[in-house]
Design a protein around this motif. Sequence first.
Motif, mmCIF file in Angstrom:
data_model
loop_
_atom_site.group_PDB
_atom_site.id
_atom_site.type_symbol
_atom_site.label_atom_id
_atom_site.label_comp_id
_atom_site.label_asym_id
_atom_site.label_seq_id
_atom_site.Cartn_x
_atom_site.Cartn_y
_atom_site.Cartn_z
ATOM 1 N N TYR A 177 30.260 53.354 30.218
ATOM 2 C CA TYR A 177 32.157 52.715 30.281
ATOM 3 C C TYR A 177 32.662 53.054 30.661
ATOM 4 C CZ TYR A 177 29.319 48.618 27.488
ATOM 5 O OH TYR A 177 28.906 47.461 26.576
ATOM 6 N N TYR A 178 33.484 52.821 31.499
ATOM 7 C CA TYR A 178 34.679 53.439 32.372
ATOM 8 C C TYR A 178 36.028 52.934 31.698
ATOM 9 C CZ TYR A 178 31.227 55.550 35.698
ATOM 10 O OH TYR A 178 30.339 56.629 36.145
ATOM 11 N N THR A 179 36.880 53.824 32.113
ATOM 12 C CA THR A 179 38.936 54.001 31.572
ATOM 13 C C THR A 179 39.120 53.210 33.169
ATOM 14 O OG1 THR A 179 38.972 56.058 31.534
ATOM 15 C CG2 THR A 179 37.977 54.535 29.523
ATOM 16 N N GLY A 180 40.372 52.706 32.917
ATOM 17 C CA GLY A 180 40.999 52.692 34.106
ATOM 18 C C GLY A 180 42.319 53.027 34.527
ATOM 19 N N ASP A 181 41.628 54.692 34.011
ATOM 20 C CA ASP A 181 42.018 56.198 34.612
ATOM 21 C C ASP A 181 41.941 56.173 35.564
ATOM 22 O OD1 ASP A 181 40.795 56.529 32.056
ATOM 23 O OD2 ASP A 181 41.907 58.400 32.212
ATOM 24 N N GLN A 182 40.565 56.224 35.324
ATOM 25 C CA GLN A 182 39.236 56.843 36.096
ATOM 26 C C GLN A 182 38.757 56.174 37.804
ATOM 27 O OE1 GLN A 182 36.211 57.391 32.930
ATOM 28 N NE2 GLN A 182 35.375 59.214 34.006
ATOM 29 N N MET A 183 39.088 54.886 37.248
ATOM 30 C CA MET A 183 39.051 53.407 38.510
ATOM 31 C C MET A 183 39.765 54.303 39.876
ATOM 32 S SD MET A 183 37.914 50.447 39.457
ATOM 33 C CE MET A 183 38.458 49.373 37.649
ATOM 34 N N ALA A 184 40.869 55.105 40.258
ATOM 35 C CA ALA A 184 41.124 55.845 40.543
ATOM 36 C C ALA A 184 40.740 57.375 41.096
ATOM 37 C CB ALA A 184 43.143 56.545 40.767
ATOM 38 N N VAL A 185 40.116 57.537 40.303
ATOM 39 C CA VAL A 185 39.136 58.665 40.382
ATOM 40 C C VAL A 185 37.996 58.690 41.621
ATOM 41 C CG1 VAL A 185 38.293 60.526 40.094
ATOM 42 C CG2 VAL A 185 39.996 60.302 38.989
ATOM 43 N N GLY A 186 37.639 57.133 40.841
ATOM 44 C CA GLY A 186 36.226 56.806 41.664
ATOM 45 C C GLY A 186 36.618 56.081 43.220
ATOM 46 N N VAL A 187 37.801 55.329 43.271
ATOM 47 C CA VAL A 187 37.829 55.271 44.821
ATOM 48 C C VAL A 187 38.000 56.323 45.678
ATOM 49 C CG1 VAL A 187 39.335 54.216 46.018
ATOM 50 C CG2 VAL A 187 38.855 52.769 44.101
#
Length: 259
Positions: free
Chosen positions: A44-54
């Motif tokens: 499971y990932y968190t919302g703040d990791q979304m920008a890093v993934g993108v």
Amino acid sequence: MTVDQIPIGRFSLVTRLSLKALRYYDEKGILTPKAKDPFTGYRYYTGDQMAVGVKISTLVNLGFTLEETAAILEAEEAGNHAAAEDRLKVRLQATKNEITRLERVAALLNNDKSEMLKMTLTEPVVKDTQAFRVLSKRAKGQYGPTIGRLIGELMKCLFSPDNQRAFVKMVGPIMTLYHDQEYKEEDALMEVAVPITGRVTVTDPEMEVRNLQPMKVVSLINKGPYETVGQAYSKLHEYMIAHGYEYAGPVMELYLSDP
């Protein structure tokens, strides 16, 4: 699962990173899920990791290697934005160089006269060269872009107002000397030199005026596109082997027509 826990499938969909890639980034410690189910191992990932993934997805699509991507992320996380910017500039220049190469390939493939396959080679001959007084500069890099840059810098010096007032002139073809003992994709050491006459004013500390001493060489003339020059080197090497010659200095190219 809490509200801020994003399943790996949904995270993959948003970031455009495959499940295989996400698992690999987890193994390498580049993008590690903030939570894992202790029983199923589900990530499971968190919302703040979304920008890093993108950002990772964007950098990979721009051609950055995994190591380069990790270095950029580390630099930005440490607040070293200048280091990250430098890596972007290097990638931009590499992209421009590749575009130039591909444009040449496209031009050759589109030519109705099959210029890519048209070349003429004279037979190798052994001869003694004369001494040259040259203006030269060495640099490391990729062959084509580096040679082009060095030629431009030498010409700028040669045709500067001071040197033109001193009647400095080119008295022979531009040449490149390859100082490595092997072919290199990156960081190849080469020297571009221009035979000159006159009293030269040099302001570039990496540029010098020096004398190339007479030498015995095996030589041939190659007429054709640069992409076929390898055949010329192959023919020279075969001639050297057949006659028992050995390399005694750097390989040299003289550009008899405009490079």
